[in-house]
Design an enzyme around this catalytic site. Structure first.
Site, PDB file in Angstrom:
ATOM      1  N   GLU A  23       6.130   8.909 -18.056  1.00 14.42           N
ATOM      2  CA  GLU A  23       6.660   7.703 -18.703  1.00 14.42           C
ATOM      3  C   GLU A  23       6.250   7.613 -20.175  1.00 14.42           C
ATOM      4  OE1 GLU A  23       6.865   7.173 -14.393  1.00 14.42           O
ATOM      5  OE2 GLU A  23       5.231   7.779 -15.744  1.00 14.42           O
ATOM      6  N   HIS A  44       6.047  -0.930  -5.764  1.00 10.15           N
ATOM      7  CA  HIS A  44       7.488  -0.960  -5.990  1.00 10.15           C
ATOM      8  C   HIS A  44       8.049  -2.377  -5.958  1.00 10.15           C
ATOM      9  CE1 HIS A  44       6.862   3.246  -4.720  1.00 10.15           C
ATOM     10  NE2 HIS A  44       7.864   3.511  -5.532  1.00 10.15           N
TER      11      HIS A  44
END
Length: 372
Positions: A106, A176
């Site tokens: 990322e 998540h």
């Protein structure tokens, strides 16, 4: 790789329509904690077509690529459509030079996007889950947000848009399901946007891509398939930093964004029927810079305010809203400003239905406010 595989498993689960309506008691209760309230396009918007949220995002990305030859899309697995299918078929249409995969890094994705945008490209980066945006935090906060300021406006990376799925999905658990918008709201130089449905998502995403400031576009993942509307086919943009009054009322102002808007929409009806209370519902849509004027004017009218969000209570963005309203509306308030939010714990799995700020918690907050 492991993270990517987990994402695909989660997507496969969401794609299974039987799981959305039944499965285990816990998942069913979580996914039914709100009823999606679709928007309606105006007649002046022209032709429409039925789209869910991920299709509307895909359509917006395609329009951006067609209208801007400098636009490129990159991230983990975007070449085949990504785990939520938001970029599906785009590489086939525009080629590998404009839609391409990146390593699972990322920090590298955002750093690469900053460089592209600084060089004049329109960089559209995808972070596979908002929960995994934190390795890129330094690049976003210390580089992207400050690029224009530190160069005295000689250089900027305003062509950077970061898309990422966020929020509860029914079974995502602690890695998540997080809502992380308030981490970035503290940082000047960024625009932060969270849509509530397909019509809004398409217009706001195109506005983010074309805005000359780095933007983070959070997409509530539970809405990818549950949210379905007749979306205008044309290229259109919706204004950033503009809240929308969805329901007009006189007694209490309710403020939310993303999925929580639909929870509050149902709460407005419950409050009317059960408490004889008229609620005004505001969708903030842009978290930063947020539309203070619309919210302040509403609270001055109603004298009461409740902010609801999925993120934990402490230092959630509701705290900023409450502090602003306390300062600007003090003489108009009839009750303390209340916040309904997630708990100050990691996001749980089996206890997810109890963690979320559902309609019953929000209704109880309205009861407390009007009886204060």
């Amino acid at each position: 790789m492991i993270r990517s595989i987990l994402g695909r498993i989660l997507t496969a689960t969401i794609n299974n329509s039987t799981i959305i309506t039944t499965t285990t008691t816990t998942t069913s209760r979580t996914l039914s904690h709100f009823a999606f309230k679709p928007d309606t396009a105006a007649v002046s918007d022209g032709d429409t077509t039925r789209m869910n949220l991920f299709q509307a995002i895909n359509n917006a990305l395609e329009i951006a690529l067609v209208s801007d030859p400098k636009a490129v899309i990159f991230g983990e697995d975007v070449s085949f459509g990504g785990v939520f299918r938001c970029t599906v078929n785009l590489q086939d249409k525009f080629g590998k030079d404009r839609i391409f995969n990146t390593p699972l890094c990322e920090q590298g994705i955002v750093g690469f996007g900053i460089g592209l945008a600084a060089a004049g490209a329109t960089a559209i980066a995808e972070i596979q889950f908002a929960d995994y945006i934190f390795p890129a935090f330094d690049q976003i906060v210390n580089e992207a947000a400050k690029f224009r300021y530190r160069s005295g406006n000689q250089f900027d990376c305003g062509g950077l848009t970061i898309r990422t799925p966020c929020g509860a999905v029914g079974h995502g658990a602690l890695y998540h399901s997080q809502s992380v918008e308030s981490y970035f709201a503290h940082c000047p130089g960024l625009k932060i946007v969270i849509p509530r449905g397909p019509i809004q998502a398409k217009g706001l995403l195109l506005s983010c891509i074309r805005d000359q400031n780095p933007c983070i576009f959070f997409e509530p993942k539970i809405l990818y398939r549950l949210a379905v509307e007749q979306v205008p086919v044309k290229d259109y943009m919706l204004p950033l930093s503009k809240a929308e009054v969805l329901v007009e009322g006189d007694d209490v102002t309710l403020i939310g964004w993303g999925t929580q808007v639909h929870v509050l929409h149902e709460v407005c009806e419950m409050a009317r029927d059960q408490l004889n209370t008229s609620c005004e519902l505001i969708d903030l849509a842009t978290i930063m810079p947020w539309d203070r004027e619309t919210v302040i004017n509403s609270v001055k009218k109603t004298g009461r305010a409740i902010v609801a969000h999925e993120a934990p209570l402490t230092a959630g963005f509701g705290a900023e809203i409450a502090a602003t309203l306390q300062k600007e509306c003090f003489l108009h308030l009839e009750a303390p400003i209340l916040r309904v939010a997630g708990y100050d714990t990691p996001f749980p799995h089996v206890f997810e239905p109890f963690y979320l700020p559902d309609k019953w918690k929000c209704l109880e907050a309205i009861r407390k406010s009007i009886n204060y």
